[in-house]
Design an enzyme around this catalytic site. Structure first.
Site, PDB file in Angstrom:
ATOM      1  N   ASP A  34       0.789  -1.250   0.000  1.00 55.66           N
ATOM      2  CA  ASP A  34       0.000   0.000   0.000  1.00 55.66           C
ATOM      3  C   ASP A  34       0.818   1.296   0.000  1.00 55.66           C
ATOM      4  O   ASP A  34       0.498   2.232   0.749  1.00 55.66           O
ATOM      5  CB  ASP A  34      -0.949   0.014   1.213  1.00 55.66           C
ATOM      6  CG  ASP A  34      -1.980  -1.110   1.176  1.00 55.66           C
ATOM      7  OD1 ASP A  34      -1.859  -2.007   0.330  1.00 55.66           O
ATOM      8  OD2 ASP A  34      -2.910  -1.099   2.017  1.00 55.66           O
ATOM      9  N   LYS A  52      -7.122  -4.831  -3.205  1.00 56.16           N
ATOM     10  CA  LYS A  52      -7.916  -5.370  -2.096  1.00 56.16           C
ATOM     11  C   LYS A  52      -8.855  -4.295  -1.587  1.00 56.16           C
ATOM     12  O   LYS A  52      -8.606  -3.111  -1.806  1.00 56.16           O
ATOM     13  CB  LYS A  52      -6.980  -5.836  -0.969  1.00 56.16           C
ATOM     14  CG  LYS A  52      -6.136  -4.693  -0.387  1.00 56.16           C
ATOM     15  CD  LYS A  52      -5.184  -5.181   0.682  1.00 56.16           C
ATOM     16  CE  LYS A  52      -4.296  -4.072   1.216  1.00 56.16           C
ATOM     17  NZ  LYS A  52      -4.972  -3.014   1.956  1.00 56.16           N
ATOM     18  N   CYS A  54      -1.813  -2.585   7.762  1.00 56.62           N
ATOM     19  CA  CYS A  54      -1.771  -3.492   6.606  1.00 56.62           C
ATOM     20  C   CYS A  54      -0.467  -4.274   6.516  1.00 56.62           C
ATOM     21  O   CYS A  54      -0.469  -5.430   6.075  1.00 56.62           O
ATOM     22  CB  CYS A  54      -2.065  -2.722   5.327  1.00 56.62           C
ATOM     23  SG  CYS A  54      -3.799  -2.152   5.284  1.00 56.62           S
TER      24      CYS A  54
END
Ligand SMILES: [Zn+2]
Length: 197
Positions: free
Chosen positions: A9, A103, A145
């Site tokens: 990310d 995602k 994450c």
């Protein structure tokens, strides 16, 4: 033994100036690009994930639309599919990234292992198919994450290392606790997290 580098990310909304700004995010982008320049040959595959939410609705309660976000389970609107905020940070070198994972379409998804690749596959299967046994995890955010992706990589049976100096946290005060929990799960921690004052 084949290693994978998993970049979590590193997106505009999670770096300085983004909707869910994480301090040190741009430095992480630069650091990962330098690592790739130096060490990409050590990795059998390089994969990168993006949070990729729906524009409509609250994505399963993930977006705080009518109240203040708590920055634990609810968040400001971020990484809406197709918007500049959802794109990779411009200082992340994508030239060696072979696998792209998205995602969070309509629901919270902290782990890259919950996402799918451009051709609709799960990351663990992609890694196994190319003989990966070890996964190095870097990116944003250490305490969300990155943490969940590292736990999932371990659960999937890979040897896992978090390169903490190439991660940045939403809440730097929680980094110590996060890294301890990862170590208890048998995940190796390398380096110190970048936590700008
Ligand atoms: Zn999200």
């Amino acid at each position: 033994m084949t290693s994978a580098l998993l970049i979590i990310d590193v997106q505009n909304d999670f770096t300085e100036g983004g909707a869910l700004e994480v301090k040190g995010g741009a430095a992480v982008a630069r650091g990962i690009s330098a690592l790739l320049e130096r060490d990409a040959h050590r990795y059998g595959v390089v994969a990168a994930s993006r949070d990729w939410h729906n524009a409509e609705g609250d994505n399963g309660g993930h977006f705080a639309l009518d109240e203040e976000p708590d920055y634990m389970d609810t968040w400001p609107v971020h990484c809406v599919a197709g918007t500049p905020g959802a794109e990779y940070h411009p200082e992340l070198d994508l030239s060696r990234v072979r696998v792209h994972v998205r995602k969070g379409q309509g629901l919270p998804a902290y782990s890259a292992f919950e996402g799918t690749t451009d051709d609709g596959r799960m990351l663990a299967a992609v890694f196994r198919d190319v003989g990966v046994t070890r996964v190095d995890v870097v990116g944003i955010a250490t305490d969300h994450c990155v943490r969940e992706s590292a736990f999932d990589a371990k659960r999937a049976g890979f040897d896992v290392r978090v390169r903490a100096n190439l991660t940045a946290a939403v809440n730097p005060a929680r980094v110590g606790e996060t890294l301890r929990a990862l170590e208890v799960a048998g995940i190796e921690i390398e380096g110190e997290p970048s936590t700008p004052a």
